[in-house]
Design an enzyme around this catalytic site. Structure first.
Site, PDB file in Angstrom:
ATOM      1  N   GLU A 199       0.747  -0.918   0.483  1.00 51.31           N
ATOM      2  CA  GLU A 199      -0.042  -0.222  -0.054  1.00 51.31           C
ATOM      3  C   GLU A 199       0.847   1.561  -0.342  1.00 51.31           C
ATOM      4  O   GLU A 199       1.567   1.527   0.957  1.00 51.31           O
ATOM      5  CB  GLU A 199      -1.176   0.136   1.694  1.00 51.31           C
ATOM      6  CG  GLU A 199      -1.920   1.103   1.434  1.00 51.31           C
ATOM      7  CD  GLU A 199      -2.764   1.580   2.602  1.00 51.31           C
ATOM      8  OE1 GLU A 199      -3.236  -0.457   3.038  1.00 51.31           O
ATOM      9  OE2 GLU A 199      -3.291   1.849   2.531  1.00 51.31           O
ATOM     10  N   LYS A 258      -7.922  -0.162  11.744  1.00 52.86           N
ATOM     11  CA  LYS A 258      -7.248  -0.718  10.110  1.00 52.86           C
ATOM     12  C   LYS A 258      -5.993  -0.026   9.783  1.00 52.86           C
ATOM     13  O   LYS A 258      -4.461  -0.584   9.862  1.00 52.86           O
ATOM     14  CB  LYS A 258      -7.991  -0.498   8.799  1.00 52.86           C
ATOM     15  CG  LYS A 258      -7.813  -1.064   7.427  1.00 52.86           C
ATOM     16  CD  LYS A 258      -6.424  -0.431   6.653  1.00 52.86           C
ATOM     17  CE  LYS A 258      -6.403  -1.045   5.275  1.00 52.86           C
ATOM     18  NZ  LYS A 258      -4.780   0.100   4.431  1.00 52.86           N
ATOM     19  N   ASP A 316       2.226 -15.681  11.878  1.00 49.33           N
ATOM     20  CA  ASP A 316       1.397 -15.332  11.243  1.00 49.33           C
ATOM     21  C   ASP A 316      -0.085 -14.423  11.312  1.00 49.33           C
ATOM     22  O   ASP A 316       0.316 -13.933  12.656  1.00 49.33           O
ATOM     23  CB  ASP A 316       0.473 -16.928  12.228  1.00 49.33           C
ATOM     24  CG  ASP A 316      -0.860 -17.490  11.476  1.00 49.33           C
ATOM     25  OD1 ASP A 316      -1.683 -16.637  11.274  1.00 49.33           O
ATOM     26  OD2 ASP A 316      -1.364 -18.157  12.354  1.00 49.33           O
ATOM     27  N   HIS A 363      -1.470  11.258   0.021  1.00 53.85           N
ATOM     28  CA  HIS A 363      -1.795   9.603  -0.502  1.00 53.85           C
ATOM     29  C   HIS A 363      -1.917  10.213  -2.147  1.00 53.85           C
ATOM     30  O   HIS A 363      -1.465   9.352  -3.169  1.00 53.85           O
ATOM     31  CB  HIS A 363      -3.167   9.068  -0.491  1.00 53.85           C
ATOM     32  CG  HIS A 363      -3.697   8.231   0.377  1.00 53.85           C
ATOM     33  ND1 HIS A 363      -4.056   7.109   0.545  1.00 53.85           N
ATOM     34  CD2 HIS A 363      -2.888   8.491   1.868  1.00 53.85           C
ATOM     35  CE1 HIS A 363      -3.641   6.463   2.000  1.00 53.85           C
ATOM     36  NE2 HIS A 363      -2.747   7.100   2.581  1.00 53.85           N
TER      37      HIS A 363
HETATM   38  P1  NDP Z   1       5.927 -24.900  15.502  1.00 51.66           P
HETATM   39  O1  NDP Z   1       5.171 -26.030  15.510  1.00 51.66           O
HETATM   40  O2  NDP Z   1       6.952 -24.544  14.449  1.00 51.66           O
HETATM   41  O3  NDP Z   1       6.702 -25.216  16.957  1.00 51.66           O
HETATM   42  C1  NDP Z   1       8.531 -24.221  17.512  1.00 51.66           C
HETATM   43  C2  NDP Z   1       9.437 -24.745  17.233  1.00 51.66           C
HETATM   44  O4  NDP Z   1      10.088 -23.688  17.193  1.00 51.66           O
HETATM   45  C3  NDP Z   1       9.484 -26.245  17.519  1.00 51.66           C
HETATM   46  O5  NDP Z   1      10.056 -27.100  16.576  1.00 51.66           O
HETATM   47  C4  NDP Z   1      10.813 -26.077  18.623  1.00 51.66           C
HETATM   48  O6  NDP Z   1      11.453 -27.022  18.745  1.00 51.66           O
HETATM   49  C5  NDP Z   1      11.616 -24.637  17.731  1.00 51.66           C
HETATM   50  N1  NDP Z   1      12.095 -23.655  18.520  1.00 51.66           N
HETATM   51  C6  NDP Z   1      13.506 -23.649  18.674  1.00 51.66           C
HETATM   52  N2  NDP Z   1      13.683 -22.479  20.351  1.00 51.66           N
HETATM   53  C7  NDP Z   1      12.901 -22.231  20.373  1.00 51.66           C
HETATM   54  C8  NDP Z   1      12.828 -21.409  21.804  1.00 51.66           C
HETATM   55  N3  NDP Z   1      13.369 -20.997  22.259  1.00 51.66           N
HETATM   56  N4  NDP Z   1      11.327 -21.602  22.251  1.00 51.66           N
HETATM   57  C9  NDP Z   1      10.261 -22.376  20.911  1.00 51.66           C
HETATM   58  N5  NDP Z   1      10.595 -22.753  20.543  1.00 51.66           N
HETATM   59  C10 NDP Z   1      11.354 -23.095  19.543  1.00 51.66           C
HETATM   60  O7  NDP Z   1       5.436 -23.746  15.357  1.00 51.66           O
HETATM   61  P2  NDP Z   1       4.595 -23.111  16.300  1.00 51.66           P
HETATM   62  O8  NDP Z   1       4.016 -24.165  17.840  1.00 51.66           O
HETATM   63  O9  NDP Z   1       4.395 -21.762  17.124  1.00 51.66           O
HETATM   64  O10 NDP Z   1       2.984 -22.629  15.708  1.00 51.66           O
HETATM   65  C11 NDP Z   1       3.156 -21.767  14.750  1.00 51.66           C
HETATM   66  C12 NDP Z   1       2.194 -22.513  13.401  1.00 51.66           C
HETATM   67  O11 NDP Z   1       0.911 -22.945  14.001  1.00 51.66           O
HETATM   68  C13 NDP Z   1       2.371 -21.474  12.279  1.00 51.66           C
HETATM   69  O12 NDP Z   1       2.908 -21.149  11.568  1.00 51.66           O
HETATM   70  C14 NDP Z   1       1.109 -20.990  12.939  1.00 51.66           C
HETATM   71  O13 NDP Z   1       0.426 -20.550  10.987  1.00 51.66           O
HETATM   72  C15 NDP Z   1       0.375 -22.168  12.650  1.00 51.66           C
HETATM   73  N6  NDP Z   1      -0.866 -22.591  13.292  1.00 51.66           N
HETATM   74  C16 NDP Z   1      -1.502 -21.597  13.806  1.00 51.66           C
HETATM   75  C17 NDP Z   1      -3.137 -21.295  14.925  1.00 51.66           C
HETATM   76  C18 NDP Z   1      -4.122 -20.934  14.264  1.00 51.66           C
HETATM   77  O14 NDP Z   1      -2.781 -19.523  14.884  1.00 51.66           O
HETATM   78  N7  NDP Z   1      -4.922 -20.754  15.452  1.00 51.66           N
HETATM   79  C19 NDP Z   1      -3.655 -22.533  14.875  1.00 51.66           C
HETATM   80  C20 NDP Z   1      -2.387 -23.766  13.652  1.00 51.66           C
HETATM   81  C21 NDP Z   1      -1.690 -23.718  13.155  1.00 51.66           C
HETATM   82  P3  NDP Z   1      11.531 -27.764  19.743  1.00 51.66           P
HETATM   83  O15 NDP Z   1      10.010 -28.625  19.124  1.00 51.66           O
HETATM   84  O16 NDP Z   1      12.281 -28.971  20.139  1.00 51.66           O
HETATM   85  O17 NDP Z   1      10.999 -27.154  20.950  1.00 51.66           O
END
Ligand code: NDP
Length: 427
Positions: free
Chosen positions: A80, A259, A275, A374
């Site tokens: 935008e 917005k 996200d 704008h």
């Molecule tokens: P992930 O499933 O990727 O989990 C986080 C990852 O980061 C884990 O693998 C973790 O490793 C790693 N990690 C590395 N360093 C760190 C740290 N310091 N702290 C925390 N984690 C760390 O992502 P999320 O669980 O965060 O989920 C986000 C995704 O889910 C986005 O893509 C989103 O779009 C999607 N999503 C959103 C929904 C919603 O908003 N309602 C619903 C479903 C999905 P380890 O496991 O080894 O700890």
């Protein structure tokens, strides 16, 4: 330190060079930008389904945000016109007024299990609360890696809402947004919750209404930055306060007010690979928390201090790890520009940018209106759409702004005229 004077007039290549020369951009990120290193097709193919291509968007820089005494340059991804210019302008005025301060109230995500069909709501609730410690352990066993990282499930509460008994779990997700980890935990709780309550689970999922991840940004802008004329500045300050009140009482205005805030918030959320649907959903739900949809920010005129004071609070469960964050080369450049902040710092920067964007919009609205700024950018977009080259854009924009109808047809006519009569004296 980068000199921002004339930054807007440089070419993209000159801007990258200036950032690199001043250590605001690492040599590796500089190379990535120069090579136009976009998301590889193979990586994109792993990220979603049925992939056929990629969509590029402009990544710009809003420099020189003073937040909690530190200076940050904020990458913004937006298509935008005028959003980045407005944010940069507001950042400059707010910096000269002392900058932003931020407060991270807490940083936990919430998950919920909705139970139905309990024969006795009260005893079901009591049974769940009596088993709270075991349930928290169970959730942590479902995702042990977050516990190792210092996070994990923290609190469990239960509420009856009409025909549902809803169990909420607060989880410290550390640097991740935590959607997948919270969903895993919630699903792991289902059998035990059904056993304790005698009901059935309808669903188990994270909530995007992240009320345990609230972030506040504040600033106080000196009146002299509203207008050089003192009386005019006072009038504008009063109007700014009224504009804020209007967004509290009229949902039609509140929607546009918010917005404008999300113009900034989304641009940085997108640049950092987060996200943005989740952030939008949480923000708008928070705006309706009182039962009416309201403006997310408040502005007041402090006559004694001679300042307008702005405050913006919303849920900001932003991540620096997880999801697709490590996969997109442009996102790694964005984190480099930001100085590799942790999730709490990034959350504060995003809310500060939202407040800056809101200030710029309100200042224009109660002042000379939003269209003055704008239209020039709109004319430039039309010039590009008409196929003007870099040299043709300035004369075309100038004539378009003077024309009666600012549209593509007029732009094409003027462009034809420029090409057919290259030596004609132009207005
Ligand atoms: P992930 O499933 O990727 O989990 C986080 C990852 O980061 C884990 O693998 C973790 O490793 C790693 N990690 C590395 N360093 C760190 C740290 N310091 N702290 C925390 N984690 C760390 O992502 P999320 O669980 O965060 O989920 C986000 C995704 O889910 C986005 O893509 C989103 O779009 C999607 N999503 C959103 C929904 C919603 O908003 N309602 C619903 C479903 C999905 P380890 O496991 O080894 O700890």
């Amino acid at each position: 330190m980068v000199s921002w004077t004339g930054f807007a007039k440089k070419s993209p290549q000159e801007r990258r060079q200036a950032l690199k020369n001043n250590q605001a951009l690492s040599p590796a990120s500089f190379e990535k930008l120069n090579k136009e290193e976009l998301l590889p097709l193979e990586t994109a193919n792993q990220m979603t389904e049925n992939l056929i291509g990629r969509l590029a968007l402009p990544m710009s820089l809003a420099p020189d945000f003073l937040v909690n005494g530190q200076t940050y340059n904020l990458p913004m991804v937006t298509e935008e016109p005028s959003v980045v210019a407005a944010a940069s302008y507001a950042a400059k005025l707010i910096k000269r007024s002392g900058g932003f301060t931020t407060e991270i109230h807490q940083r936990q995500m919430l998950g919920q299990v909705a139970l139905t069909g309990c024969s006795d709501w009260q005893s079901a609730k009591e049974a769940i609360l009596a088993g709270k410690a075991d349930l928290i352990d169970l959730a942590n066993q479902a995702h042990p890696s977050i516990v190792k990282r210092g996070g994990g499930a923290r609190e469990l509460t239960v509420e009856q809402k009409e025909n549902f008994l809803i169990v909420y779990l607060a989880v410290d997700t550390q640097e991740a947004m935590g959607a997948n980890m919270v969903n895993t935990m919630m699903e792991a709780l289902v059998p035990k919750l059904e056993e304790l309550s005698g009901g059935q689970s309808l669903m188990a999922i994270l909530s995007n209404y992240a009320t345990d991840s609230l972030v506040t940004a504040q600033c106080a802008v000196d009146l002299r930055f509203l207008s050089r004329n003192k009386e005019e500045a006072k009038k504008l300050a009063e109007k700014l306060e009224q504009a804020s009140q209007l967004a509290q009482i009229d949902p039609y205005r509140a929607s546009t007010h918010n917005k404008g805030i999300f113009n900034g918030i989304d641009a940085l959320v997108l640049a950092t690979g987060n996200d943005w649907r989740a952030i939008e959903a949480g923000g708008h739900t928070y705006a309706a928390a009182s039962g009416s949809y309201r403006g997310l920010s408040q502005w007041t005129y402090d006559k004694e201090a001679g300042k307008v004071k702005g405050r913006l609070t919303l849920p900001m469960p932003i991540a620096t790890k997880g999801g697709s964050i490590g996969l997109n080369p442009s996102v790694t450049v964005a984190f480099d520009l930001l100085g590799q902040p942790d999730a709490k710092t990034l959350a504060g920067l995003i809310v500060s940018l939202g407040l800056a964007q809101n200030f710029a919009a309100l200042k224009a609205l109660v002042g000379k209106g939003i269209q003055a700024g704008h239209m020039k950018l709109q004319a430039k977009s039309l010039a590009l759409l008409a196929g003007a080259t870099e040299r043709e854009i300035p004369p075309l924009v100038q004539e378009l702004l003077a024309a009666q109808h600012l549209n593509l047809e007029t732009a094409q006519k003027i462009l034809d005229d420029i090409r057919n009569n290259p030596n004609a004296k132009r207005t």
